[in-house]
Design an enzyme around this catalytic site. Sequence first.
Site, PDB file in Angstrom:
ATOM      1  N   LYS A  38      52.249 -16.398  22.697  1.00 55.49           N
ATOM      2  CA  LYS A  38      53.173 -15.260  22.771  1.00 55.49           C
ATOM      3  C   LYS A  38      54.108 -15.261  21.560  1.00 55.49           C
ATOM      4  CE  LYS A  38      56.580 -13.405  26.084  1.00 55.49           C
ATOM      5  NZ  LYS A  38      57.198 -13.675  27.408  1.00 55.49           N
TER       6      LYS A  38
ATOM      7  N   SER B 211      57.758  -9.820  30.283  1.00 54.05           N
ATOM      8  CA  SER B 211      57.614  -9.629  28.848  1.00 54.05           C
ATOM      9  C   SER B 211      56.302 -10.149  28.276  1.00 54.05           C
ATOM     10  CB  SER B 211      58.781 -10.307  28.121  1.00 54.05           C
ATOM     11  OG  SER B 211      58.748 -11.714  28.279  1.00 54.05           O
TER      12      SER B 211
ATOM     13  N   SER C  75      58.928 -12.954  33.592  1.00 52.01           N
ATOM     14  CA  SER C  75      58.046 -12.526  32.508  1.00 52.01           C
ATOM     15  C   SER C  75      56.653 -13.135  32.507  1.00 52.01           C
ATOM     16  CB  SER C  75      58.708 -12.811  31.154  1.00 52.01           C
ATOM     17  OG  SER C  75      59.835 -11.995  30.994  1.00 52.01           O
TER      18      SER C  75
END
Length: 473
Positions: free
Chosen positions: A85, A160, A184
């Site tokens: 990520k 997220s 997230s």
Amino acid sequence: MTTFEERATVHAFRDDALGEHDAVGLARAIRRGEVGAAEAARDAVERVRAVEARLHAVQVYVDDAQGYATGAGGGAFAGVPTFVKDNTDHQGLPTGHGSEAFTPGVARRHAPFTRQFLSSGVTVLGKTRLPEFGFSPTTEYETAQPVRNPWNTGYSAGGSSGGSAALVAAGAVPIAHANDGGGSIRIPAACCGLVGLKPTRGRVVPNDQSRRLPLDLVSDGIVSRSVRDTAAFLAAAETYWRNPKLPPVGLVEGPSGRRLRIGFLLDSPNGVHADTATRTAVTETAAMLERLGHSVDPVAPALDPHFTQDFLTYWGMLSFLVGTTGRALGPDFDRRGMDGLSRGLREEYLKNWRRTPGVLRRLKRTKEAYAVAFRGLDLLLTPVLAHTTPRIGHLGPTVPYPALIERILAYVAFTPVDNVVGTPSISVPTASTTEDGLPVGVMFSGRPGSERTLLDIAYALEADRPFRRIQDA
């Protein structure tokens, strides 16, 4: 009128080296010599590129000329292609945090979690997209394309860790890195029909961004299509480093058959009511658990009535700190370039900053109320989100801040408590779907260090009713 883009289901499953393997299955095939690691990486890149024009999930690829970054010395996932990520440093790649407020420089070294992840043997193909600084529960932007949900591209992939979830759900890679500071990992897992476990605070190496803050909310992990991949990740992470203050997890390989005491609730303790489809998913899961022999009873845990506002204030403090210290991310950082959500959070915090000591004090006391809620229980079953996955735009940063924050608080009503308390929590797919065919997840939360119990119940549900496959949609 709905366009083709809005109603498309997108996946990359095909007859290649990856096949329909999860990460455990692919690693086994590589160990046996049935598939080569280089072949798996090549086919994964082809899969990603086949869906990327529709999903917009990738921030940056590793430069093919330099070769892919692989974990050294084998490991549980040796040769399994994956992504990191884009809020976590990977040596040789820029870290952009999803923001247009600065130009990211290339990371000189791996973040501590990246080293832990690489120790499992994964092959990193690049980095996935996230909303600005991971603040939003949807991966959308003011000017760039949103990350789209592969089950139905008119809808959010969550946030997220939306880019990671989109790639895994679409079958482009078996697993991908995710992290969770308010939901997230669990939110995009629920949106995309995946398994998403937020570990206990301190279960994996501390997160670079959050460990210096007065309250560390963030835990790193993965999103996966199978429970055994998530279990194998935790076992591999523990092989690299284990926190002696927590009970070991080890490799959990299936349901134990242990009968559990599970409490469940349909509406959040702070008064947000779940919608009909979400309530149905939870009640059907509760009935399934009872059929499997578990004790399931409704509960009504109490939280400080200030909790939502306190969490929002702390969230605003994070945006304020980013805006104040952003030059450390890039010399051209300009907080005026932060998106509407980040700016709104920051401006709201500036009105309320004097409340910070009381906010921190009350948030840290949340663990006391949460411990009371678990008296006599092994797990707590709840919705992941208060309503099903929204369409693209509903939570986008171009929505005026007062309306946007009201929508977010009406959506993300269950996940933040586990981040504040530091307890583990897992999102698991259910058989329920929305009218548009989107997955609906449910969430189990446990006491600190209870990952084995969470994996146990997730395995039991998966065995009783295998998770839906996007290639069958």
